[in-house]
Structures are given as C-alpha cells and as structure tokens.
Scaffold this motif. Structure first.
Motif, mmCIF file in Angstrom:
data_model
loop_
_atom_site.group_PDB
_atom_site.id
_atom_site.type_symbol
_atom_site.label_atom_id
_atom_site.label_comp_id
_atom_site.label_asym_id
_atom_site.label_seq_id
_atom_site.Cartn_x
_atom_site.Cartn_y
_atom_site.Cartn_z
ATOM 1 N N ASN A 1 0.851 -1.174 0.000
ATOM 2 C CA ASN A 1 0.000 0.000 0.000
ATOM 3 C C ASN A 1 0.893 1.232 0.000
ATOM 4 N N VAL A 2 0.287 2.391 -0.187
ATOM 5 C CA VAL A 2 1.012 3.659 -0.216
ATOM 6 C C VAL A 2 0.267 4.593 0.733
ATOM 7 N N ILE A 3 0.909 4.917 1.866
ATOM 8 C CA ILE A 3 0.269 5.721 2.906
ATOM 9 C C ILE A 3 1.201 6.886 3.261
ATOM 10 N N SER A 4 0.669 8.102 3.288
ATOM 11 C CA SER A 4 1.492 9.249 3.674
ATOM 12 C C SER A 4 1.912 9.108 5.129
ATOM 13 N N SER A 5 3.107 9.631 5.428
ATOM 14 C CA SER A 5 3.637 9.517 6.790
ATOM 15 C C SER A 5 4.309 10.821 7.202
ATOM 16 N N ALA A 6 4.571 10.946 8.489
ATOM 17 C CA ALA A 6 5.141 12.173 9.044
ATOM 18 C C ALA A 6 6.623 12.337 8.731
ATOM 19 N N SER A 7 7.330 11.238 8.491
ATOM 20 C CA SER A 7 8.757 11.309 8.156
ATOM 21 C C SER A 7 9.130 10.060 7.363
ATOM 22 N N ILE A 8 10.393 10.002 6.964
ATOM 23 C CA ILE A 8 10.860 8.846 6.191
ATOM 24 C C ILE A 8 11.322 7.705 7.107
ATOM 25 N N SER A 9 11.299 7.927 8.400
ATOM 26 C CA SER A 9 11.733 6.948 9.386
ATOM 27 C C SER A 9 10.780 5.755 9.462
ATOM 28 N N ILE A 10 11.317 4.585 9.794
ATOM 29 C CA ILE A 10 10.454 3.411 9.948
ATOM 30 C C ILE A 10 9.594 3.519 11.207
ATOM 31 N N ASP A 11 9.885 4.486 12.061
ATOM 32 C CA ASP A 11 9.103 4.702 13.279
ATOM 33 C C ASP A 11 8.077 5.826 13.123
ATOM 34 N N SER A 12 7.883 6.330 11.911
ATOM 35 C CA SER A 12 7.010 7.485 11.730
ATOM 36 C C SER A 12 5.530 7.107 11.809
ATOM 37 N N ALA A 13 4.740 8.100 12.161
ATOM 38 C CA ALA A 13 3.282 7.920 12.184
ATOM 39 C C ALA A 13 2.723 8.207 10.790
ATOM 40 N N THR A 14 1.626 7.575 10.463
ATOM 41 C CA THR A 14 0.977 7.858 9.181
ATOM 42 C C THR A 14 0.191 9.157 9.302
ATOM 43 N N THR A 15 -0.068 9.781 8.156
ATOM 44 C CA THR A 15 -0.869 11.004 8.099
ATOM 45 C C THR A 15 -2.048 10.762 7.169
ATOM 46 N N SER A 16 -2.903 11.744 7.056
ATOM 47 C CA SER A 16 -4.100 11.562 6.229
ATOM 48 C C SER A 16 -4.012 12.269 4.879
ATOM 49 N N THR A 17 -2.806 12.622 4.441
ATOM 50 C CA THR A 17 -2.662 13.330 3.173
ATOM 51 C C THR A 17 -3.106 12.468 1.997
ATOM 52 N N PHE A 18 -2.653 11.225 1.938
ATOM 53 C CA PHE A 18 -3.105 10.287 0.902
ATOM 54 C C PHE A 18 -2.929 8.870 1.408
ATOM 55 N N ALA A 19 -3.744 7.977 0.866
ATOM 56 C CA ALA A 19 -3.670 6.564 1.264
ATOM 57 C C ALA A 19 -4.312 5.708 0.187
ATOM 58 N N SER A 20 -3.599 4.697 -0.205
ATOM 59 C CA SER A 20 -4.160 3.737 -1.164
ATOM 60 C C SER A 20 -4.823 2.597 -0.405
ATOM 61 N N SER A 21 -5.567 1.827 -1.137
ATOM 62 C CA SER A 21 -6.022 0.547 -0.600
ATOM 63 C C SER A 21 -4.864 -0.434 -0.784
ATOM 64 N N THR A 22 -5.065 -1.683 -0.427
ATOM 65 C CA THR A 22 -4.048 -2.701 -0.664
ATOM 66 C C THR A 22 -3.956 -2.936 -2.168
ATOM 67 N N LEU A 23 -2.733 -2.860 -2.701
ATOM 68 C CA LEU A 23 -2.494 -3.017 -4.138
ATOM 69 C C LEU A 23 -1.906 -4.390 -4.432
ATOM 70 N N SER A 24 -2.586 -5.157 -5.248
ATOM 71 C CA SER A 24 -2.050 -6.430 -5.722
ATOM 72 C C SER A 24 -1.139 -6.159 -6.910
ATOM 73 N N GLN A 25 -0.442 -7.184 -7.355
ATOM 74 C CA GLN A 25 0.468 -7.045 -8.489
ATOM 75 C C GLN A 25 -0.269 -6.454 -9.687
ATOM 76 N N GLY A 26 0.334 -5.411 -10.295
ATOM 77 C CA GLY A 26 -0.233 -4.774 -11.473
ATOM 78 C C GLY A 26 -1.193 -3.628 -11.166
ATOM 79 N N GLN A 27 -1.625 -3.490 -9.933
ATOM 80 C CA GLN A 27 -2.546 -2.412 -9.589
ATOM 81 C C GLN A 27 -1.801 -1.108 -9.333
ATOM 82 N N THR A 28 -2.525 0.002 -9.500
ATOM 83 C CA THR A 28 -1.933 1.318 -9.340
ATOM 84 C C THR A 28 -2.723 2.171 -8.351
ATOM 85 N N PHE A 29 -2.064 3.202 -7.872
ATOM 86 C CA PHE A 29 -2.671 4.237 -7.038
ATOM 87 C C PHE A 29 -2.093 5.562 -7.498
#
Length: 145
Positions: free
Chosen positions: A87-115
């Motif tokens: 999936n592709v979810i906006s986050s507060a920083s590039i750190s693996i400990d960052s919180a997600t934000t509500s700027t953009f969010a995809s659903s779960t993407l299977s192979q070949g799918q786009t967001f």
C-alpha cells in the motif's frame, strides 16, 4: 493462353497507385512538425517527471525512486510490480518509526494495480508501505517544487 494487355496494364496501374498511397500514408504518419526530424522523447521512466505525471515503481520490496522531485500539480502514480501486496500511505517522516498522516492513502495493491495522487502544494511528502513498515526501502519521499 491469350492474355489481354489492357487487363495487365490495369492491374499494374492499381498496384502502382496502391504503393504510392501507402508510401504517402507512411510518410505522413512518421512525419513530425520538428524540422530536424529528431525522434520524440521516450516515455518517462519510473521517477522521471513529465508535463504533469510521474511514476513510482513498487518492486523487490522497495519504492523506486526513493526520492522523486516534481512540480506542483503533478499526478504521481505508484504501480505494484511485486508479487506481494503493498500500500502507499502518507507519513510524518521517512523513518520506519514514523506515524501515518491523512494526506493520501491507497487501498491494498495487488500485483499490477496502481494508485495515483495529485500533489497540488509545494513541500516534502513522506510515504510508506504500512504492510512492510519495518523495511527501510518501503519508505520514500516526494519533493514538490
């Protein structure tokens, strides 16, 4: 066997007209308004920015490119080229400990799918695949100028 000469001439004339028409058609399709006849630019690769679109590839458990710079108004499209879901979810920083934000969010993407998301405001936007949040390569950024 007797062959009519006029029948042969007619067929040759039809063949010549067809070749001339085909040649003109091919020339017209291949012509360009560019006098130097240079080839058209190639389709942008992953991460390359064109007029108002850009692409990010999700492959080998990584976002490519890791940093993408675009102009405001650019539509970015992520494509899952992996055999696993992401999936592709906006986050507060590039750190693996960052919180997600509500700027953009995809659903779960299977192979070949786009967001896709259009970035209208300048700034730095971080994002991640929350499914694989512990992998550094599953965190990236978009710089909008």
């Amino acid at each position: 066997m007797k062959i009519r000469l006029t029948n042969v001439r007619g067929r040759v004339l039809v063949a010549v007209v067809a070749v001339v028409a085909l040649t003109a058609f091919v020339a017209a399709c291949g012509s360009s308004s560019n006098a130097s006849n240079t080839p058209a630019p190639a389709t942008p690769a992953a991460g390359a920015s064109s007029a108002m679109t850009s692409n990010v590839s999700i492959q080998n458990l990584a976002f490519t490119p890791k940093t993408l710079t675009v102009s405001a108004g650019t539509k970015v499209t992520w494509t899952n080229n992996d055999s696993t879901v992401h999936n592709v979810i906006s986050s507060a920083s590039i750190s693996i400990d960052s919180a997600t934000t509500s700027t953009f969010a995809s659903s779960t993407l299977s192979q070949g799918q786009t967001f896709s998301f259009t970035f209208t405001k300048k700034g730095v936007y971080f994002y991640e695949c929350t499914i694989h949040k512990t992998l550094p390569a599953m965190h990236a950024e978009i710089v909008v100028k």
